[in-house]
Enzyme design. Structure first.
Site, PDB file in Angstrom:
ATOM      1  N   GLY A  20       0.749  -1.313   0.019  1.00  0.00           N
ATOM      2  CA  GLY A  20      -0.034  -0.090  -0.061  1.00  0.00           C
ATOM      3  C   GLY A  20       0.639   1.199  -0.158  1.00  0.00           C
ATOM      4  N   GLY A  21       0.183   2.444   0.124  1.00  0.00           N
ATOM      5  CA  GLY A  21       0.889   3.680   0.101  1.00  0.00           C
ATOM      6  C   GLY A  21       2.005   3.627   1.176  1.00  0.00           C
ATOM      7  CG  MET A  22       0.986   4.200   5.191  1.00  0.00           C
ATOM      8  SD  MET A  22       1.789   5.603   5.491  1.00  0.00           S
ATOM      9  CE  MET A  22       2.595   5.106   7.007  1.00  0.00           C
ATOM     10  CB  VAL A  25       1.129  -6.037   5.319  1.00  0.00           C
ATOM     11  CG1 VAL A  25       0.881  -7.060   6.263  1.00  0.00           C
ATOM     12  CG2 VAL A  25       0.716  -4.800   5.469  1.00  0.00           C
ATOM     13  CE  LYS A  40       0.669  -0.644   6.776  1.00  0.00           C
ATOM     14  NZ  LYS A  40      -0.028  -1.210   6.113  1.00  0.00           N
ATOM     15  CG  ASP A 136      -6.716   5.289   5.550  1.00  0.00           C
ATOM     16  OD1 ASP A 136      -7.402   5.621   4.847  1.00  0.00           O
ATOM     17  OD2 ASP A 136      -5.765   4.388   5.476  1.00  0.00           O
TER      18      ASP A 136
END
Length: 455
Positions: A20-22, A25, A40, A136
């Site tokens: 994902g954007g961050m 995982v 993560k 979020d």
């Protein structure tokens, strides 16, 4: 990071679950406690040097989040820094996320939607009481367990990773479809912003539609969010009680002052509308998981000769450092150590079902798998079955069985054992007929082997 890498000397990466954007995982094994966890890795966040201010604040925020004890909030076990990358270690969740369930099966009945909303609101109340904002809220961050329980995850990342560090890397947090207007304008994303996300999720559950229309043009979505806003639910979804539509409209109000005062007020407003909803969610989810397990078991079965007609393919040789392009390709599509849709950072699109392999990747995996690696994957799957983590086991076995059949042969003990456990998994997912068909096929080969041994 590669499969098998040991994060911070403790967490051995088993398979990639999503990106994902961050960051990314991984499913991992806690080598000290011997349990499955989700790790993560916040690869998009910079500025966290040992002894630095950002890392100290990260650890303080992680400790605050770890103190939240609520069944509707994913458990945070650990955090730290590995090779300059901040990481979180969390409870791994088996089931499906809300985006996948609605995308696959359509709008939820009122009671099921209200049950899910109550679970989300109660979790938010616990988080807000602890001083942690989610920031979020969206369907892909809402996990649904096989018994219908609702669990929020990926919470507090903006605060945890540091607004300044995130902004510096250009990461955009939140989906415009579910992000409060004040957050889009750069304002404080507080409890009221989380409630807006809850309302947008309720709109999605009850209508099966994105709150702000098709997301083809993100700019147009943002314009609608800041302009006309989310359309009123009143009269839009048939069968939705007027008081429920009014609550959703209040939650989706563009002015934070017009929203409910807190998550506890939302729970109270829902009254008894959620009664019986857990059973509906569990039944719908169980049907979805069963159908996907059956399709996976049938859809990736390989044939060679009159029965298994797959040709062997050339496989890229291992690199000088011992890494394998074939194994990396398998991990990229979730074949090695895939834990199913855990809902944490999952990249599966709604309705996409279990990941499947391209022909080239399938042949690469077939060519690279040895008897030892097949046995290792099989043992992992059996452990999952025995722990009741059936969806994860079904997905892993759906990948292992065809590889074993083509690489080791349809009558090889590893192939037959994997198929047996695949049948057990299907039976426990209430796919009894398909389980019996698979067991009959296994028994045919076992009888043939016995006959050959007695001659």
């Amino acid at each position: 990071m590669a499969r098998g890498e040991l994060v911070d000397g403790r967490y051995r990466l088993v398979g990639l679950l999503g990106r994902g954007g961050m960051g990314e995982v991984h499913e991992a094994e806690d080598t000290q406690l011997g349990r499955r966890v989700a790790v993560k890795l916040l690869t998009a966040v910079g500025g966290m040097e040992p002894g630095g201010e950002e890392l100290d604040r990260f650890r303080r925020e992680a400790r605050a989040m770890a103190r939240i004890e609520h069944p509707g909030v994913v458990t945070l076990y650990d955090s730290g820094l590995h090779r300059g990358v901040a990481y979180l270690v969390m409870q791994i969740l088996d089931g499906r996320n809300l985006a996948h369930l609605v995308g696959s099966t359509g709008p939820l009945p009122v009671r099921a939607a209200c049950w899910t909303a109550v679970g989300m609101a109660e979790a938010l109340a616990a988080m807000h009481k602890a001083g942690v904002m989610h920031r979020d809220i969206k369907p892909s961050n809402v996990s649904l367990a096989r018994d219908g329980r609702v669990v929020l995850h990926d919470f507090g990342l903006a605060r945890l990773a540091g607004e300044r560090a995130i902004t510096a890397t250009g990461v955009v947090l939140g989906s415009p479809q579910f992000m409060a207007p004040e957050a889009m304008k750069g304002g404080l994303a507080d409890a009221a912003a989380d409630l807006y996300g809850l309302g947008a999720c309720m709109y999605f559950m009850l209508t099966g539609e994105s709150p702000l229309g098709p997301a083809v043009d993100v700019g147009a979505v943002v314009e609608r969010a800041l302009g006309t806003g989310i359309p009123s639910l009143a009269g839009r979804a048939s069968g939705v009680p007027a008081e429920l539509a009014e609550l959703v409209d209040r939650l989706c109000a563009q002015d934070p002052a017009d929203r409910p005062r807190g998550a506890a007020e939302v729970v109270e407003a829902l009254g008894t509308l959620f009664v019986g909803g857990q059973e509906i969610v569990a039944d719908r989810l169980g049907t979805l998981l069963r159908d996907q397990a059956v399709r996976a078991a049938r859809g990736v079965r390989l044939r060679k000769g009159p029965e298994y007609a797959w040709a062997e393919a050339e496989v890229p040789a291992p690199r000088a450092d011992g890494s394998s392009p074939a194994v990396e390709a398998a991990e990229a599509v979730g074949v090695v150590g895939d834990a199913g849709a855990v809902g944490i950072g999952s990249t599966l699109a709604p309705g996409s079902g279990p990941p499947t392999l391209s022909d080239n990747t399938r042949r690469m995996v077939i060519g690279s798998m040895s008897r030892e690696t097949a046995l290792s994957r099989q043992r992992e799957a059996v452990n999952l079955v025995q722990r009741g983590e059936l969806e994860s086991a079904a997905r892993m076995l759906a990948a292992v069985v065809p590889v074993c059949a083509a690489r080791l042969g349809p009558e090889h003990p590893t192939t037959l054992t994997s198929q047996y456990w695949q049948a057990v998994c299907l039976a426990r997912l209430d796919a009894g007929r398909e389980a019996l068909e698979l067991l009959a096929r296994v028994n045919k080969y076992v009888d043939r082997r016995k006959g050959a041994a007695s001659d």
